[in-house]
Motif scaffolding. Structure first.
Motif, PDB file in Angstrom:
ATOM      1  N   UNK A 131       0.670  -1.098   0.255  1.00 53.49           N
ATOM      2  CA  UNK A 131      -0.483  -0.183  -0.194  1.00 53.49           C
ATOM      3  C   UNK A 131       0.722   0.925  -0.281  1.00 53.49           C
ATOM      4  N   UNK A 132      -0.029   3.023  -0.044  1.00 57.26           N
ATOM      5  CA  UNK A 132       1.076   3.517  -0.243  1.00 57.26           C
ATOM      6  C   UNK A 132       1.644   4.031   1.441  1.00 57.26           C
ATOM      7  N   UNK A 133       1.836   3.144   2.117  1.00 58.42           N
ATOM      8  CA  UNK A 133       2.797   3.041   3.676  1.00 58.42           C
ATOM      9  C   UNK A 133       3.572   2.907   3.425  1.00 58.42           C
ATOM     10  N   UNK A 134       3.417   1.556   2.739  1.00 62.81           N
ATOM     11  CA  UNK A 134       4.470   0.687   2.036  1.00 62.81           C
ATOM     12  C   UNK A 134       4.221  -0.261   3.310  1.00 62.81           C
ATOM     13  N   UNK A 135       2.752  -0.441   3.317  1.00 63.59           N
ATOM     14  CA  UNK A 135       2.027  -2.110   4.356  1.00 63.59           C
ATOM     15  C   UNK A 135       2.297  -3.024   4.032  1.00 63.59           C
ATOM     16  N   UNK A 136       2.288  -4.327   3.605  1.00 60.58           N
ATOM     17  CA  UNK A 136       1.944  -5.571   3.025  1.00 60.58           C
ATOM     18  C   UNK A 136      -0.186  -5.159   2.727  1.00 60.58           C
ATOM     19  N   UNK A 137      -0.465  -5.506   1.882  1.00 58.89           N
ATOM     20  CA  UNK A 137      -2.279  -5.456   1.913  1.00 58.89           C
ATOM     21  C   UNK A 137      -2.252  -6.249   2.156  1.00 58.89           C
TER      22      UNK A 137
END
Length: 75
Positions: A2-8
């Motif tokens: 995602x935009x916050x570099x977290x895996x969706x």
């Protein structure tokens, strides 16, 4: 990612279904294969939880038909 570099993480498919007893009441659970995770990381989740957290997820492909695609057995 995602935009916050977290895996969706979201449910991809239901692998199995079971019913368990919790406080002497039946609870439907599904074994979820998660998007971006392997089958070995599938987890059992309460079906009500999955429906609430992921309302667009239709585990058996029974999403809305918008009035189209009704199948009838005429035989």
């Amino acid at each position: 990612v995602g935009p916050d570099d977290q895996i969706q993480i979201a449910p991809e498919m239901v692998l199995k279904w079971r019913a368990i007893l919790r406080n002497q009441l039946p609870v439907s659970q599904v074994l979820i294969n998660w998007i971006n995770l392997g089958f070995e990381e599938a987890t059992w989740e309460d079906l009500d939880f999955i429906k609430h957290q992921f309302p667009a997820f239709h585990p058996w492909g029974q999403g809305g038909t918008k009035g189209e695609g009704i199948v009838r057995n005429t035989g």
